[in-house]
Design an enzyme around this catalytic site. Structure first.
Site: not given
Length: 324
Positions: A2, A16, A79
């Site tokens: 991410c 994001r 993550n």
């Protein structure tokens, strides 16, 4: 995998990319004020502030990936496998599970300063949402209109860092990303010049040569550098549409394309969705891998003192505007 970023121009925008090889049927979810979250430490928690963000909803419980509250504080979980560690509950601390963390923090803190105070007494505990759902290994970026921090739960407790780059990706830990930026101090958006040696007649032959060496792969370290470079050099825009567009362009520069990145079991790691939150106005913009039309949901168009979650399915069908 991410990427998150905080873009501050006329308003505060938080962007994001969610990069995964599968979807959890995520939705856009608005949690109203005074909403009950029964905590696993045995206490009931009621949100002081309303939230908007992306979440998987299970048994009417929003498992937020990222969210902004009505005061403009924004938070995202990214993550962090192999490094994230959640601990046993500790006496005399706030024992909060990772899936409770985002609503617990955003539900009661209005600024980054208030969030930092709450973090001082926090233990992220190793309790899963359900037996069949192991905890996701995460670290977190938290931003307001002024600054950003990174929170990393590790074996020896929480590590909290000021984040001057306003960017976060995945492994390695944030300290590495900070050090790695030293390798790119020569990069410039300008055309570039001959720093090799005056003995050679070296000439620029196109624009962009000042950024030769900017990494282009999809590793987390490279995405961090590329996102930071593009964010830092993004110009000041003068209207909402231009700022939102700019955030999505920066996110596109670090997006994961189908076929470009494979997981260990040969599945495609792709950018399932990209979002841009105007944290000042409470507007959640998003697009998905299959639909790059920008969609928007406004926090303040619903009853923020309501008694239920407001849940919106992601619009994943591509929209093509045919011009006659």
């Amino acid at each position: 995998m991410c990427t998150s970023l905080s873009y501050r121009k006329s308003d505060h925008y938080f962007g994001r990319n969610l990069d995964l090889e599968y979807s959890y049927n995520e939705k856009i979810v608005i949690t109203p004020r005074n909403h009950l979250f029964p905590l696993r430490n045995g206490k009931d928690f009621y949100t002081k502030y309303a939230l908007i963000g992306t979440a998987a909803v299970l048994n009417d419980y929003p498992l937020y990936y990222e969210a902004s509250n009505e005061k403009g504080l924004v938070m995202a979980g990214l993550n962090f496998p192999g490094n994230a560690r959640y601990l046993d509950s500790k006496e005399d601390t706030d024992n909060i599970t990772p899936f409770e963390f985002i609503p617990w923090l955003l539900g009661q803190a209005s600024t980054l300063s208030e969030a930092k105070k709450l973090l001082q007494n926090l233990t992220l505990t190793n309790i899963p949402f359900a037996k069949e759902m192991p905890l996701s290994p995460l670290h977190f970026m938290i931003s307001d209109k002024e600054n950003s921090i990174v929170v990393e739960p590790m074996e020896d407790g929480l590590h909290i860092y000021d984040n001057p780059y306003n960017v976060m990706t995945n492994n390695p830990p944030f300290e590495y990303h900070m050090w790695n930026m030293n390798n790119y101090m020569n990069l410039t958006p300008e055309i570039g010049k001959n720093n090799f040696s005056p003995e050679y007649e070296l000439k620029t032959y196109c624009v962009g040569m000042g950024a030769i060496g900017l990494p282009g792969d999809t590793s987390s370290a490279s995405r961090f550098v590329r996102a930071a470079f593009n964010l830092t050099n993004a110009p000041l825009e003068d209207n909402e549409d231009a700022n939102v567009t700019q955030v999505f362009h920066i996110l596109d520069s670090v997006s994961m394309l189908k076929g470009s990145t494979l997981t260990e079991d040969k599945k495609n790691d792709i950018t399932l969705y990209s979002c841009c939150i105007n944290a000042d106005k409470g507007i959640f913009y998003y697009k998905t891998y299959d639909n790059n039309q920008i969609n928007a949901i406004c926090l303040n168009r619903v009853n923020l003192d309501g008694d239920h979650l407001y849940i919106y399915a992601l619009n994943k069908k591509q929209h093509v505007n045919y011009q006659n």
